[in-house]
Scaffold this motif. Sequence first.
Motif, PDB file in Angstrom:
ATOM      1  N   ALA A 111       0.892  -1.161   0.000  1.00  0.00           N
ATOM      2  CA  ALA A 111       0.000   0.000   0.000  1.00  0.00           C
ATOM      3  C   ALA A 111       0.924   1.202   0.000  1.00  0.00           C
ATOM      4  O   ALA A 111       1.761   1.350   0.881  1.00  0.00           O
ATOM      5  N   ARG A 112       0.797   2.039  -1.025  1.00  0.00           N
ATOM      6  CA  ARG A 112       1.664   3.205  -1.114  1.00  0.00           C
ATOM      7  C   ARG A 112       0.853   4.431  -1.501  1.00  0.00           C
ATOM      8  O   ARG A 112      -0.128   4.331  -2.235  1.00  0.00           O
ATOM      9  N   GLN A 113       1.337   5.541  -0.988  1.00  0.00           N
ATOM     10  CA  GLN A 113       0.681   6.824  -1.232  1.00  0.00           C
ATOM     11  C   GLN A 113       1.779   7.879  -1.238  1.00  0.00           C
ATOM     12  O   GLN A 113       2.636   7.889  -0.361  1.00  0.00           O
ATOM     13  N   ASN A 163      -0.895  10.138  -5.521  1.00  0.00           N
ATOM     14  CA  ASN A 163      -0.940   8.809  -6.131  1.00  0.00           C
ATOM     15  C   ASN A 163      -1.098   7.768  -5.030  1.00  0.00           C
ATOM     16  O   ASN A 163      -0.289   7.721  -4.102  1.00  0.00           O
ATOM     17  N   ARG A 164      -2.133   6.968  -5.147  1.00  0.00           N
ATOM     18  CA  ARG A 164      -2.385   5.896  -4.191  1.00  0.00           C
ATOM     19  C   ARG A 164      -2.558   4.596  -4.956  1.00  0.00           C
ATOM     20  O   ARG A 164      -3.253   4.553  -5.968  1.00  0.00           O
ATOM     21  N   SER A 165      -1.949   3.561  -4.428  1.00  0.00           N
ATOM     22  CA  SER A 165      -2.184   2.227  -4.988  1.00  0.00           C
ATOM     23  C   SER A 165      -2.007   1.207  -3.865  1.00  0.00           C
ATOM     24  O   SER A 165      -1.213   1.397  -2.953  1.00  0.00           O
ATOM     25  N   ALA A 166      -2.774   0.149  -3.960  1.00  0.00           N
ATOM     26  CA  ALA A 166      -2.712  -0.896  -2.935  1.00  0.00           C
ATOM     27  C   ALA A 166      -3.069  -2.230  -3.565  1.00  0.00           C
ATOM     28  O   ALA A 166      -3.870  -2.304  -4.498  1.00  0.00           O
ATOM     29  N   ASN A 167      -2.445  -3.262  -3.057  1.00  0.00           N
ATOM     30  CA  ASN A 167      -2.729  -4.630  -3.472  1.00  0.00           C
ATOM     31  C   ASN A 167      -2.940  -5.425  -2.184  1.00  0.00           C
ATOM     32  O   ASN A 167      -1.977  -5.818  -1.526  1.00  0.00           O
ATOM     33  N   SER A 219      -9.311  -3.811   0.320  1.00  0.00           N
ATOM     34  CA  SER A 219      -8.825  -2.434   0.225  1.00  0.00           C
ATOM     35  C   SER A 219      -8.309  -1.965   1.590  1.00  0.00           C
ATOM     36  O   SER A 219      -8.614  -2.573   2.617  1.00  0.00           O
TER      37      SER A 219
END
Length: 139
Positions: free
Chosen positions: A61-63, A73-77, A95
């Motif tokens: 999870a990065r932001q 920018n946010r993305s998560a797996n 999420s």
Amino acid sequence: MMDGSTALVPEDALLRGNGYSGAMAQGDLALHLIQDRADIDISGQEFNFVRSIRVFDVRYARQHESGRDGDCNRSANIYLGTYGTQGDFSWLRSSPWALPDAHLGLERWGSNCPSIYHRSVFVEWHDYAGNYGFEQVNY
């Protein structure tokens, strides 16, 4: 049990498969597992503690802010693993907002875009008496 009322007696493991059912020889390296089903019926309420186990795999999870406009920018797996009625385990996509309050590392997710990079495995459960427990491993 410690009170002496009932003593557990160890039994030999059983080898199952290919029509054979018998005691497994000591030192035998073959281990046969019964997949996706329990040997006993665990559908009753007394086994709800099994179904209460939830496993969150936060693969990442990065932001972070980027660009001149300060876009966030946010993305998560993230995946959630759960146990079904008979102990069958399955994964579903999840999420950051689904993570339990006890999970640490993404508290500032979604607010003013602070820089965050997080990976963890989080397991939570309720025991047979309903007491909450959890364990988190960050990596």
